[in-house]
Scaffold this active site. Structure first.
Site, mmCIF file in Angstrom:
data_model
loop_
_atom_site.group_PDB
_atom_site.id
_atom_site.type_symbol
_atom_site.label_atom_id
_atom_site.label_comp_id
_atom_site.label_asym_id
_atom_site.label_seq_id
_atom_site.Cartn_x
_atom_site.Cartn_y
_atom_site.Cartn_z
ATOM 1 N N ASP A 1 1.078 -8.876 -1.778
ATOM 2 C CA ASP A 1 -0.254 -8.391 -1.395
ATOM 3 C C ASP A 1 -1.292 -9.395 -1.889
ATOM 4 O OD1 ASP A 1 -1.166 -5.155 -0.672
ATOM 5 O OD2 ASP A 1 -2.730 -6.586 -1.246
ATOM 6 N N GLU B 1 2.111 11.230 3.233
ATOM 7 C CA GLU B 1 1.809 11.085 1.807
ATOM 8 C C GLU B 1 2.088 12.405 1.087
ATOM 9 O OE1 GLU B 1 -2.037 9.186 1.150
ATOM 10 O OE2 GLU B 1 -1.614 7.887 2.851
ATOM 11 N N CYS C 1 -4.586 8.371 8.707
ATOM 12 C CA CYS C 1 -3.895 8.094 9.970
ATOM 13 C C CYS C 1 -4.420 8.855 11.186
ATOM 14 C CB CYS C 1 -2.406 8.392 9.817
ATOM 15 S SG CYS C 1 -1.611 7.264 8.667
ATOM 16 N N GLY D 1 0.812 -1.214 0.000
ATOM 17 C CA GLY D 1 0.000 0.000 0.000
ATOM 18 C C GLY D 1 0.845 1.263 0.000
ATOM 19 N N GLU E 1 6.250 3.633 10.824
ATOM 20 C CA GLU E 1 6.620 4.487 9.694
ATOM 21 C C GLU E 1 6.094 5.900 9.917
ATOM 22 O OE1 GLU E 1 8.756 3.968 7.123
ATOM 23 O OE2 GLU E 1 8.353 6.103 7.152
ATOM 24 N N ALA F 1 1.581 8.485 19.620
ATOM 25 C CA ALA F 1 1.802 9.780 20.279
ATOM 26 C C ALA F 1 2.178 10.850 19.257
ATOM 27 C CB ALA F 1 2.894 9.643 21.339
ATOM 28 N N ALA F 2 3.054 10.498 18.305
ATOM 29 C CA ALA F 2 3.496 11.489 17.311
ATOM 30 C C ALA F 2 2.295 11.967 16.489
ATOM 31 C CB ALA F 2 4.558 10.878 16.393
ATOM 32 N N GLY G 1 3.892 0.250 2.430
ATOM 33 C CA GLY G 1 4.713 -0.882 1.988
ATOM 34 C C GLY G 1 5.430 -0.590 0.681
ATOM 35 N N PHE H 1 -7.078 14.529 0.423
ATOM 36 C CA PHE H 1 -6.971 15.071 1.786
ATOM 37 C C PHE H 1 -5.825 16.051 1.948
ATOM 38 C CE2 PHE H 1 -3.446 13.129 4.196
ATOM 39 C CZ PHE H 1 -3.026 12.121 3.349
HETATM 40 P P1 NAD Z 1 -3.069 0.432 2.461
HETATM 41 O O1 NAD Z 1 -4.488 0.083 2.651
HETATM 42 O O2 NAD Z 1 -2.685 1.373 1.368
HETATM 43 O O3 NAD Z 1 -2.235 -0.924 2.191
HETATM 44 C C1 NAD Z 1 -2.387 -2.085 2.929
HETATM 45 C C2 NAD Z 1 -2.286 -3.284 1.971
HETATM 46 O O4 NAD Z 1 -2.245 -4.480 2.740
HETATM 47 C C3 NAD Z 1 -3.482 -3.413 1.028
HETATM 48 O O5 NAD Z 1 -3.030 -3.356 -0.316
HETATM 49 C C4 NAD Z 1 -4.077 -4.795 1.368
HETATM 50 O O6 NAD Z 1 -4.562 -5.497 0.245
HETATM 51 C C5 NAD Z 1 -2.887 -5.498 1.976
HETATM 52 N N1 NAD Z 1 -3.232 -6.624 2.843
HETATM 53 C C6 NAD Z 1 -4.147 -6.661 3.845
HETATM 54 N N2 NAD Z 1 -4.138 -7.866 4.444
HETATM 55 C C7 NAD Z 1 -3.210 -8.617 3.803
HETATM 56 C C8 NAD Z 1 -2.723 -9.948 3.969
HETATM 57 N N3 NAD Z 1 -3.200 -10.719 4.932
HETATM 58 N N4 NAD Z 1 -1.781 -10.396 3.125
HETATM 59 C C9 NAD Z 1 -1.292 -9.589 2.146
HETATM 60 N N5 NAD Z 1 -1.688 -8.334 1.949
HETATM 61 C C10 NAD Z 1 -2.630 -7.838 2.774
HETATM 62 O O7 NAD Z 1 -2.539 0.946 3.842
HETATM 63 P P2 NAD Z 1 -1.321 1.961 4.127
HETATM 64 O O8 NAD Z 1 -1.782 3.369 3.987
HETATM 65 O O9 NAD Z 1 -0.116 1.517 3.379
HETATM 66 O O10 NAD Z 1 -1.113 1.720 5.679
HETATM 67 C C11 NAD Z 1 -0.554 0.522 6.164
HETATM 68 C C12 NAD Z 1 -0.229 0.704 7.623
HETATM 69 O O11 NAD Z 1 0.748 1.742 7.786
HETATM 70 C C13 NAD Z 1 -1.419 1.122 8.495
HETATM 71 O O12 NAD Z 1 -1.290 0.527 9.750
HETATM 72 C C14 NAD Z 1 -1.229 2.632 8.621
HETATM 73 O O13 NAD Z 1 -1.787 3.119 9.807
HETATM 74 C C15 NAD Z 1 0.265 2.763 8.657
HETATM 75 N N6 NAD Z 1 0.783 4.059 8.187
HETATM 76 C C16 NAD Z 1 0.222 4.671 7.088
HETATM 77 C C17 NAD Z 1 0.759 5.874 6.634
HETATM 78 C C18 NAD Z 1 0.170 6.585 5.443
HETATM 79 O O14 NAD Z 1 0.528 7.731 5.218
HETATM 80 N N7 NAD Z 1 -0.697 5.966 4.662
HETATM 81 C C19 NAD Z 1 1.868 6.426 7.278
HETATM 82 C C20 NAD Z 1 2.415 5.765 8.365
HETATM 83 C C21 NAD Z 1 1.863 4.583 8.800
HETATM 84 C C1 UDX Z 2 0.494 11.856 8.795
HETATM 85 C C2 UDX Z 2 1.789 12.169 9.561
HETATM 86 O O1 UDX Z 2 2.241 13.472 9.207
HETATM 87 C C3 UDX Z 2 2.851 11.140 9.242
HETATM 88 O O2 UDX Z 2 4.012 11.394 10.016
HETATM 89 C C4 UDX Z 2 2.302 9.772 9.560
HETATM 90 O O3 UDX Z 2 3.264 8.795 9.238
HETATM 91 C C5 UDX Z 2 1.022 9.511 8.800
HETATM 92 O O4 UDX Z 2 0.065 10.541 9.091
HETATM 93 P P1 UDX Z 2 -0.338 12.205 6.306
HETATM 94 O O5 UDX Z 2 -1.672 11.901 6.889
HETATM 95 O O6 UDX Z 2 0.109 11.467 5.108
HETATM 96 O O7 UDX Z 2 0.794 11.973 7.415
HETATM 97 O O8 UDX Z 2 -0.261 13.763 5.938
HETATM 98 P P2 UDX Z 2 -0.013 15.091 6.802
HETATM 99 O O9 UDX Z 2 0.941 15.931 6.051
HETATM 100 O O10 UDX Z 2 0.309 14.817 8.200
HETATM 101 O O11 UDX Z 2 -1.437 15.810 6.732
HETATM 102 C C6 UDX Z 2 -2.567 15.291 7.399
HETATM 103 C C7 UDX Z 2 -3.710 16.268 7.293
HETATM 104 O O12 UDX Z 2 -3.479 17.431 8.075
HETATM 105 C C8 UDX Z 2 -3.975 16.761 5.870
HETATM 106 O O13 UDX Z 2 -5.350 16.795 5.626
HETATM 107 C C9 UDX Z 2 -3.383 18.154 5.880
HETATM 108 O O14 UDX Z 2 -3.961 18.992 4.925
HETATM 109 C C10 UDX Z 2 -3.694 18.591 7.287
HETATM 110 N N1 UDX Z 2 -2.822 19.666 7.780
HETATM 111 C C11 UDX Z 2 -1.495 19.470 7.897
HETATM 112 C C12 UDX Z 2 -3.388 20.892 8.165
HETATM 113 O O15 UDX Z 2 -4.605 21.074 8.077
HETATM 114 N N2 UDX Z 2 -2.564 21.877 8.639
HETATM 115 C C13 UDX Z 2 -1.220 21.709 8.765
HETATM 116 O O16 UDX Z 2 -0.544 22.648 9.223
HETATM 117 C C14 UDX Z 2 -0.671 20.459 8.377
#
Ligand code: NAD
Ligand code: UDX
Length: 482
Positions: free
Chosen positions: A33, A161, A272, A10, A157, A218-219, A13, A334
């Site tokens: 996946d 995004e 998140c 995703g 992580e 927490a972060a 990953g 977003f």
């Molecule tokens: P995502 O939905 O984009 O990707 C997750 C993937 O896992 C999907 O493609 C799904 O098909 C796959 N999957 C689910 N179960 C599976 C299994 N049993 N075997 C194989 N594949 C499987 O999610 P994401 O945004 O990449 O987030 C993943 C994790 O990382 C979450 O816990 C999220 O909170 C965390 N995270 C996300 C972000 C972000 O910005 N998106 C940042 C930091 C941490």
């Molecule tokens: C967030 C964390 O920043 C990242 O460290 C964590 O790993 C995943 O969650 P993300 O959700 O991808 O990342 O984007 P981020 O830049 O944090 O923005 C989140 C939301 O807050 C967005 O909708 C953004 O527009 C909003 N935002 C951000 C504000 O409204 N004001 C700001 O000053 C900053």
């Protein structure tokens, strides 16, 4: 050659493993996946996620030491280190529904690892999980271990995004939590060596498992709290004539506070913040800490308040009704530089406006019509309401309440108002004189991202609302301002 397998291709990953492959040519990385379409997209020229810089990295490594596959079991079996980066959404039913993290995907991944493994493995929690998850995962793995030894590490992580590649190349820190035993320390060291290929050693922090798991929640809570704090101030600015940009600039100049993440907005979105804070709230409640839970819950409440405040402001400014008025929605993702719409404030704003029977024309450079329709389809709309007011031209809305277009000018044509919901750079460069001329009058603009030059647009003739900025006399003098 060390072999890494990442379960979950995703937003986390995919980019994370692509950077590991780029920076560690001696490591073979397989991203697996269960989603066939996602893996096909990773193996094509049209990657499944839009992320600046990602295409180049994937093109450089794919087929060399970076592979995308649906053969989950084979790659887990072969790997020395297994990252688990599956989705961990909020539970929608059962115990803890609406707050607790749904660990179904995580648990099924852990069970599969236990089933297919024939050699010792390091299992890395990359997904964001509740604190103490490693203990549960350890139990699943060791109860089915057949003598195989597992070390569980927490390596949350922190990428955001839209800036994932830069965040991964130059992280503020990499956090690795492990068991405080000699086998635990050895596993931490092994993972540390992977990151040490490109991350300076003083930025690789090692902690115990629970600190690493909790630090991630927490972060995100601290980051979201800053946004809710500045958004709360934006309401007070509007009531008093202060300007939230000036206030946040002045506040952020204090080096103890710092200037980042203080932009007032229509509300935070993304997959998140809300999910992780709700998870934190649930953990606090489960640990008998209702006051702490209530404290963090307030961050979400202010975010909801900010979104509904924005909708109320639009409706009240436009003579207390938007029924059958065309409103252009600029931006649906977003945040800028992503096509992700998970928890985007645009969903709530659009639903609010549709609830008041507005006709929306939505443009976002990276979000597809299908996605927007899926996101908005949760509501039942009243399609049959007769049209009394001057309708927006049927040719531009096709008689539907929501139309998705591929151009900002097209979205704004014949519209009564414009809402800016994502801060895409291209919106800053729009020819607002041309847009004004194509709109119904009076022409309104509601900026939920503070990207427009308020004075310039007022000079053109727009009635302007920009979150947290001094109000137009038009809006200020309304009897029922939001
Ligand atoms: P995502 O939905 O984009 O990707 C997750 C993937 O896992 C999907 O493609 C799904 O098909 C796959 N999957 C689910 N179960 C599976 C299994 N049993 N075997 C194989 N594949 C499987 O999610 P994401 O945004 O990449 O987030 C993943 C994790 O990382 C979450 O816990 C999220 O909170 C965390 N995270 C996300 C972000 C972000 O910005 N998106 C940042 C930091 C941490
Ligand atoms: C967030 C964390 O920043 C990242 O460290 C964590 O790993 C995943 O969650 P993300 O959700 O991808 O990342 O984007 P981020 O830049 O944090 O923005 C989140 C939301 O807050 C967005 O909708 C953004 O527009 C909003 N935002 C951000 C504000 O409204 N004001 C700001 O000053 C900053």
């Amino acid at each position: 050659m060390v072999k890494i397998c990442c379960i979950g291709a995703g937003y986390v990953g995919g980019p994370t493993m692509a950077i590991i492959a780029l920076k560690c040519p001696s490591i073979e990385v397989a991203v697996v996946d269960i989603s066939v379409s996602r893996i096909s997209a990773w193996n094509s020229d049209q990657l499944p996620i839009y992320e600046p810089g990602l295409d180049e990295v994937v093109k450089q490594c794919r087929g060399k030491n970076l592979f995308f596959s649906t053969d989950v079991e084979k790659h887990v079996y072969e790997a020395d280190i297994v990252f688990v980066s599956v989705n961990t959404p909020t539970k929608t039913r059962g115990l803890g529904a609406g707050k607790a993290a749904d660990l179904t995907y995580w648990e099924s991944a852990a069970r599969m690892i236990a089933d297919v493994s024939k050699s010792d493995k390091i299992v890395v929690e990359k997904s964001t999980v509740p604190v103490k998850t490693a203990e549960a995962i350890e139990k699943i793995l060791t109860h089915n271990s057949k003598g195989i030894k597992y070390q569980i590490l927490s390596n949350p992580e922190f990428l955001a995004e839209g800036t994932a590649i830069q965040d991964l190349l130059k992280p503020d820190r990499v956090l690795i939590g492990g068991r405080e035993t000699s086998a635990g320390s050895k596993a931490v060291q092994t993972l540390k060596e992977v990151y040490a290929h490109w991350v300076p050693e003083d930025r690789i922090l090692t902690t115990n498992l629970w600190s690493a798991e909790l630090s991630k929640l927490a972060a995100n809570a601290f980051l979201a709290q800053r946004i809710s704090s500045v958004n709360a101030m934006s309401a007070l600015c509007e009531a008093t004539g202060a300007d939230v940009s000036q206030v946040s600039f002045a506040v952020g100049k204090d080096s103890r506070i710092g200037p980042k993440f203080l932009n007032a907005s229509v509300g935070f979105g993304g997959s998140c913040f809300q999910k992780d804070i709700l998870n934190l709230v649930y953990i606090c409640e489960c640990n008998g800490l209702p006051e702490v839970a209530e404290y963090w819950k307030q961050v979400i409440k202010i975010n909801d308040y900010q979104k509904s405040r924005f909708v109320n402001r639009i409706v009240s400014s436009m003579f207390n009704t938007v029924a059958n008025k065309k409103i252009a929605i600029l931006g649906f993702a977003f945040k800028k530089d992503t096509g992700d719409t998970r928890e985007t404030p645009a969903i709530d704003v659009c639903k609010g406006l549709i609830g008041d029977k507005a006709q929306l024309s939505i443009y976002d450079p990276q979000v597809t019509e299908d996605q927007i329709e899926r996101d908005l389809s949760m509501n039942k709309f009243d399609w049959d309401h007769p049209v009394h007011l001057q309708p927006a031209s049927p040719s531009t809305t096709g008689g539907k309440k929501v139309q998705v277009v591929w151009d900002a000018y097209e979205a704004a044509k014949d519209a009564h108002g414009i809402c800016i919901l994502t801060e895409w750079d291209e919106f800053r460069k729009l020819d607002f004189q041309k847009i004004y001329e194509s709109m119904q009058k009076p022409a309104f603009i509601f900026d939920g991202r503070s990207i427009i030059d308020v004075n310039k647009l007022r000079k053109i003739g727009f009635i302007v609302y920009s979150i947290g900025k001094p109000l137009d006399t038009w809006i200020k003098d309304l009897p029922a301002a939001a």
